[in-house]
Design a protein around this motif. Structure first.
Motif, mmCIF file in Angstrom:
data_model
loop_
_atom_site.group_PDB
_atom_site.id
_atom_site.type_symbol
_atom_site.label_atom_id
_atom_site.label_comp_id
_atom_site.label_asym_id
_atom_site.label_seq_id
_atom_site.Cartn_x
_atom_site.Cartn_y
_atom_site.Cartn_z
ATOM 1 N N GLN A 91 0.853 -1.181 0.000
ATOM 2 C CA GLN A 91 0.000 0.000 0.000
ATOM 3 C C GLN A 91 0.894 1.239 0.000
ATOM 4 O O GLN A 91 1.882 1.289 0.744
ATOM 5 C CB GLN A 91 -0.910 0.001 1.226
ATOM 6 C CG GLN A 91 -2.020 1.025 1.091
ATOM 7 C CD GLN A 91 -3.135 0.811 2.099
ATOM 8 O OE1 GLN A 91 -2.859 0.591 3.268
ATOM 9 N NE2 GLN A 91 -4.371 0.894 1.659
ATOM 10 N N VAL A 92 0.549 2.207 -0.838
ATOM 11 C CA VAL A 92 1.349 3.434 -0.962
ATOM 12 C C VAL A 92 0.473 4.622 -0.548
ATOM 13 O O VAL A 92 -0.527 4.931 -1.199
ATOM 14 C CB VAL A 92 1.848 3.625 -2.413
ATOM 15 C CG1 VAL A 92 2.737 4.865 -2.516
ATOM 16 C CG2 VAL A 92 2.612 2.390 -2.899
ATOM 17 N N GLN A 94 -0.105 8.454 -0.242
ATOM 18 C CA GLN A 94 0.385 9.625 -0.969
ATOM 19 C C GLN A 94 0.136 10.926 -0.198
ATOM 20 O O GLN A 94 -0.609 10.942 0.778
ATOM 21 C CB GLN A 94 -0.302 9.661 -2.345
ATOM 22 C CG GLN A 94 0.028 8.413 -3.179
ATOM 23 C CD GLN A 94 -1.162 7.829 -3.921
ATOM 24 O OE1 GLN A 94 -1.801 8.546 -4.688
ATOM 25 N NE2 GLN A 94 -1.459 6.566 -3.694
ATOM 26 N N ARG A 99 -4.666 6.328 -0.909
ATOM 27 C CA ARG A 99 -3.926 5.057 -0.926
ATOM 28 C C ARG A 99 -4.225 4.293 -2.202
ATOM 29 O O ARG A 99 -3.897 3.129 -2.332
ATOM 30 C CB ARG A 99 -4.305 4.180 0.279
ATOM 31 C CG ARG A 99 -3.746 4.633 1.610
ATOM 32 C CD ARG A 99 -4.688 5.563 2.357
ATOM 33 N NE ARG A 99 -5.990 4.983 2.613
ATOM 34 C CZ ARG A 99 -7.142 5.625 2.456
ATOM 35 N NH1 ARG A 99 -7.164 6.884 2.032
ATOM 36 N NH2 ARG A 99 -8.291 5.021 2.702
ATOM 37 N N THR A 101 -3.756 3.271 -5.943
ATOM 38 C CA THR A 101 -2.679 3.284 -6.948
ATOM 39 C C THR A 101 -3.107 2.424 -8.135
ATOM 40 O O THR A 101 -4.058 1.648 -8.048
ATOM 41 C CB THR A 101 -1.378 2.687 -6.370
ATOM 42 O OG1 THR A 101 -1.680 1.434 -5.756
ATOM 43 C CG2 THR A 101 -0.731 3.609 -5.369
ATOM 44 N N ASN A 102 -2.369 2.566 -9.212
ATOM 45 C CA ASN A 102 -2.637 1.754 -10.388
ATOM 46 C C ASN A 102 -1.298 1.403 -11.041
ATOM 47 O O ASN A 102 -0.839 2.091 -11.948
ATOM 48 C CB ASN A 102 -3.544 2.535 -11.358
ATOM 49 C CG ASN A 102 -3.918 1.693 -12.561
ATOM 50 O OD1 ASN A 102 -3.960 0.463 -12.477
ATOM 51 N ND2 ASN A 102 -4.166 2.354 -13.693
ATOM 52 N N PHE A 103 -0.675 0.369 -10.534
ATOM 53 C CA PHE A 103 0.621 -0.064 -11.069
ATOM 54 C C PHE A 103 0.389 -1.017 -12.238
ATOM 55 O O PHE A 103 -0.134 -2.116 -12.047
ATOM 56 C CB PHE A 103 1.453 -0.751 -9.980
ATOM 57 C CG PHE A 103 2.094 0.225 -9.047
ATOM 58 C CD1 PHE A 103 3.321 0.792 -9.361
ATOM 59 C CD2 PHE A 103 1.461 0.596 -7.865
ATOM 60 C CE1 PHE A 103 3.917 1.710 -8.512
ATOM 61 C CE2 PHE A 103 2.049 1.515 -7.009
ATOM 62 C CZ PHE A 103 3.272 2.084 -7.327
ATOM 63 N N ASP A 140 3.184 3.343 -11.843
ATOM 64 C CA ASP A 140 2.001 4.163 -11.606
ATOM 65 C C ASP A 140 2.315 5.578 -12.081
ATOM 66 O O ASP A 140 3.110 6.298 -11.454
ATOM 67 C CB ASP A 140 1.639 4.159 -10.114
ATOM 68 C CG ASP A 140 0.347 4.901 -9.853
ATOM 69 O OD1 ASP A 140 0.135 5.989 -10.447
ATOM 70 O OD2 ASP A 140 -0.466 4.403 -9.058
ATOM 71 N N GLU A 142 0.525 8.286 -12.263
ATOM 72 C CA GLU A 142 0.008 9.388 -11.459
ATOM 73 C C GLU A 142 1.026 9.837 -10.401
ATOM 74 O O GLU A 142 1.214 11.024 -10.168
ATOM 75 C CB GLU A 142 -1.291 8.906 -10.799
ATOM 76 C CG GLU A 142 -2.037 9.912 -9.965
ATOM 77 C CD GLU A 142 -2.635 11.042 -10.791
ATOM 78 O OE1 GLU A 142 -2.872 10.830 -11.997
ATOM 79 O OE2 GLU A 142 -2.821 12.138 -10.227
ATOM 80 N N ILE A 143 1.697 8.880 -9.773
ATOM 81 C CA ILE A 143 2.648 9.251 -8.712
ATOM 82 C C ILE A 143 4.098 9.047 -9.143
ATOM 83 O O ILE A 143 5.017 9.289 -8.366
ATOM 84 C CB ILE A 143 2.360 8.477 -7.403
ATOM 85 C CG1 ILE A 143 2.313 6.951 -7.651
ATOM 86 C CG2 ILE A 143 1.096 8.957 -6.743
ATOM 87 C CD1 ILE A 143 2.148 6.125 -6.388
ATOM 88 N N ASN A 168 10.904 5.532 -6.187
ATOM 89 C CA ASN A 168 10.146 6.777 -6.339
ATOM 90 C C ASN A 168 10.857 7.684 -7.350
ATOM 91 O O ASN A 168 11.842 8.344 -7.022
ATOM 92 C CB ASN A 168 10.022 7.468 -4.974
ATOM 93 C CG ASN A 168 9.112 8.686 -5.061
ATOM 94 O OD1 ASN A 168 8.621 9.035 -6.142
ATOM 95 N ND2 ASN A 168 8.892 9.333 -3.923
ATOM 96 N N VAL A 174 6.347 9.640 -0.940
ATOM 97 C CA VAL A 174 5.226 8.758 -0.631
ATOM 98 C C VAL A 174 5.625 7.895 0.560
ATOM 99 O O VAL A 174 6.806 7.820 0.920
ATOM 100 C CB VAL A 174 4.855 7.838 -1.830
ATOM 101 C CG1 VAL A 174 4.349 8.632 -3.010
ATOM 102 C CG2 VAL A 174 6.026 6.935 -2.237
#
Ligand code: DGJ
Length: 736
Positions: A91-92, A94, A99, A101-103, A140, A142-143, A168, A174
């Motif tokens: 869990q990441v 931000q 929390r 995400t879409n890896f 991901d 977005e991040i 990162n 994050v």
């Protein structure tokens, strides 16, 4: 090729000689899992073997598509919050508080060999052909964070290793609130969970429980892997035995807080995961930083628990343990701890050494009490300077005197600890793991040094390395006698305090790395108040570990049997100690004590100067037997024949067979004598059916198939016709 990728079906097929592990890229570009088990012939697609359809009462990823739900798909490295409701692998958190995400799959590479894991112990290859590695990059956007999933296939050794690395690339920091090493979804829940649980002096007892819907787990929050739970878990079919049936093992190469968890969902899908314990963990990942999870070693066997164990033994003995001592015969040692505790001087030590040398002992180990003013466990940890009151000529001279006797010399340290009564604590009271303005709890009257701080590790390195440089020291026993409390470090900012337990273990590993590199000929034995940190992480640096402070022969049957589930005999320190036993008060014969301890890295831990001539003759013969057979014991294949954890549990039996099947040693132990007991028959394993064997002490020969299929009727041949309590038989078999 042990790793195949099909571009059209987007499926990965990892193959060892006996196993297939298959997963794919899903419609949403995340990874799904297809199959793990007995080896399958390769083909273009396996996905058609698995079917999902619209299920009620769930959530779906795409509007209008009522089938594609992560809730009902098996996942490879699952995440929570986007239709999968089970516990996730990671869990990441931000900056926004999100929390989600879409890896998604980016790319992958397949290459020969295996990379090192930065700062962490791991399995390795000596030649690139020994393993093939797949690295998959998930991203991901977005991040701007990447996850690299790493898989190494040891094709012939029949194991697959996994780990994950978070990088990162983004500008925002994050937080990783969870970063497990691996997750496996299996399609049903008809399993029992096998784990190694216990406590001080009764480590690694085998426990079995049937899976039930929901979560079930084992874990450690103690700062070490612990005596309470070992970082290993297996799922076996209820019908699986030592020698038949399916079993999946996961073993974490890590020595700190861990979690091994099984979740059974509402369709009886089983999710098994293992990694750093997410409880009280958080890792701040600033821009440009990366975080590496420990490695997990996955072993599947269709031939029962014993076969799984043999795979772990071989891999861990040859490609996890390292260094000069990895393949060398281990010396027979004597340790003075139970002989003297803190009460010794140079004269006493030299007497012990001299007497044990006469019996054939090769290495003398001076345990706790040689430094500072350590007359009790209340003082001096951290002051790694010899106590001139006890050793007026110093460690260096003592080691030389012992060398003059023709023996090697070994020394005890507890590098990670400090006593409140010590020079070190007086000078650096802030160097401990603690939280300001809160009580610092004690364990065995000692405090834990803050090994998350480089300067602390450097200082201890200087002292320990100094002692090792100054004296001819061949062996180090590295102890660790308390768990962590009030976990905090003065060095780290508030938002990194939940990193301390992991950073501490990284500090321990770094010190091990430095000392083992600088002193490659020194044999390191890990220890933690007995076996409280007996794990694959330690095995990477120390090829043997002190299995337990409990040296009672009967208690050791369970401890060594349980430990052998994962760990090779060469890694298990096993000593003959005095009776009445210091832990349980039991009186067992010298014969039985040795016949249990033979199945490990053998030694003695009692006052040999107090032995009479008859005992000395027995010990001399025992040492000679062990020396003659130690390469077989330490390098052979181990077979468990009768379990102390069985319902009755009165009999334990095991044997070790050389790779060429020309030699074997069989051990049989009965705890309590029984009246009118009937016939005891032992069914051997691992012999060559067509080889003819002679058994020492029996005036006859037997074919391997006779011993394995018809078994050996023990009553007929045993010398003690009416065995008393705590009796044992050891037979050496040699091909005629
Ligand atoms: C705990 C170890 O397990 C023992 O073998 C011994 O070394 C003591 N510590 C010494 O304090």
């Amino acid at each position: 090729m042990p790793i195949l990728y099909n571009d059209a079906t987007r499926e990965f097929h990892l193959q060892t000689d006996k196993t297939s592990y298959i997963f794919n890229i899903l419609k949403n570009e995340q990874l799904g899992q297809l199959y793990y088990g007995k080896k399958l012939r390769h083909r273009d697609s396996f996905e058609r073997l698995f079917h999902i359809e619209e299920m009620p009462n769930t959530a779906c990823v795409y509007e209008g598509d009522l089938v594609f739900s992560l809730d009902i798909l098996k996942q490879e490295y699952p995440v929570y919050g986007t239709t999968d409701f089970r516990e996730p692998a990671y869990q990441v958190l931000q900056q926004s508080g999100s929390r989600i995400t879409n890896f998604v799959y980016q790319h992958h590479i397949i290459q020969q060999g295996k990379n090192k894991l930065a700062g962490l112990p791991a399995t390795y290859v000596e030649h690139d052909e020994e393993a093939t590695t797949l690295e998959i990059s998930l991203y991901d956007e977005e991040i701007d964070v990447e996850i690299q999933l790493s898989y190494s296939v040891f094709e012939q050794l029949n194991a697959i290793t996994r780990s994950a690395r978070f990088i990162n690339h983004g500008r925002e920091e994050v937080n990783l609130t969870r970063a497990m090493s691996a997750s496996i979804d299996l399609p049903d829940a008809d399993f029992e969970m096998v784990h190694l649980s216990g406590a001080w002096a009764r480590e690694r007892h085998m426990k079995n429980r049937k899976l039930v819907p929901g979560l079930q787990s084992i874990s450690s929050t103690r700062g070490t892997s612990s005596a309470q739970q070992n970082p290993f878990l297996a799922l076996k079919r209820p019908s699986t035995t030592e020698h038949h049936g399916d079993v999946y093992g996961v073993s974490l190469v890590y020595s700190g807080n861990f979690l091994a968890q099984v979740e059974v969902d509402h369709y009886d899908v089983t999710r098994l995961m293992i990694g750093i314990n997410p409880f009280d963990f958080n890792w701040l990942l600033e821009s440009g930083e990366s975080f590496q999870t420990p490695e997990v070693v996955m072993v599947y066997s269709a031939e029962g628990l014993n076969d799984m164990s043999q795979t772990y033994h071989k891999l861990y003995r040859s490609r996890l343990a390292r260094g000069t001592w990895r393949d060398r015969e281990r010396p027979v040692l004597i340790n003075n701890w139970e002989a003297t505790y803190f009460d010794f001087d140079e004269k006493k030590i030299l007497e012990l050494a001299k007497s044990s040398k006469e019996l054939g002992v090769e290495l003398f180990v001076l345990d706790d009490g040689w430094f500072g003013k350590r007359d009790a466990d209340t003082t001096s940890l951290g002051d790694w300077f010899e106590d001139k009151r006890k050793l007026p000529n110093g460690i260096s001279q003592l080691a030389k005197n012992i060398a003059d006797l023709g023996m090697k010399f070994g020394l005890w340290f507890e590098p990670e600890m400090v006593s409140e009564v010590s020079e070190l604590y007086k000078t650096h009271p802030d160097w401990i793991i603690h939280v300001p303005n809160r009580n610092s709890s004690h364990g065995r009257n000692q405090l834990v040094l803050d090994f998350s701080r480089q300067e602390v590790v450097d200082y201890i390195h200087g002292l320990v390395a100094g002692v090792l440089r100054d004296a001819p020291i061949s062996y180090v026993k590295w102890d660790m006698n308390r768990y962590m409390t009030e976990i905090g470090s003065l060095e780290l900012p508030a938002n990194r305090q939940r990193e301390v337990a992991h950073r501490y273990i990284l500090g321990v590993y770094s010190l091990y790395e430095r000392l083992t590199s600088e002193f490659p000929d020194v044999l390191f034995e890990s220890c933690a108040g007995g076996g409280s940190r007996f794990d694959p992480g330690m095995l990477h640096y120390a090829p043997q570990g002190w299995t337990s402070d409990d040296t009672d022969a009967v208690e050791r049957l369970k401890i060594q049997y349980g430990t052998s589930m994962v760990y090779p005999l060469s890694s298990m320190g096993a000593h003959v100690s005095a009776v009445p036993n210091h832990q349980v008060g039991r009186i067992t014969s010298l014969k039985t004590r040795a016949e249990v301890a033979y199945f490990g890295a053998f030694g003695y831990e009692l006052d040999v100067t107090k032995m009479d001539d008859e005992e000395k003759a027995i010990v001399t013969a025992q040492i000679a037997f062990y020396k003659e057979n130690r390469s077989l014991i330490q390098q052979g294949q181990f077979y468990r024949l009768a379990s102390p954890f069985a319902d009755d549990g009165n009999v334990t039996s095991w044997m070790v067979v050389s790779d060429d099947q020309s030699e074997a040693i069989f051990g049989y132990y009965q705890v309590l004598a029984k009246p009118n007991p009937g016939y005891a028959r032992a069914f051997f394993k691992g012999l060559h059916p067509e080889f003819e064997y002679v058994i020492d002490g029996i005036d006859d020969t037997f074919y391997g198939d006779e011993l394995m299929e018809a078994g050996l009727q023990l009553n007929r041949y045993r010398q003690d016709k009416h065995p008393s309590d705590f009796s044992s038989i050891v037979y050496k078999l040699t091909r005629v």
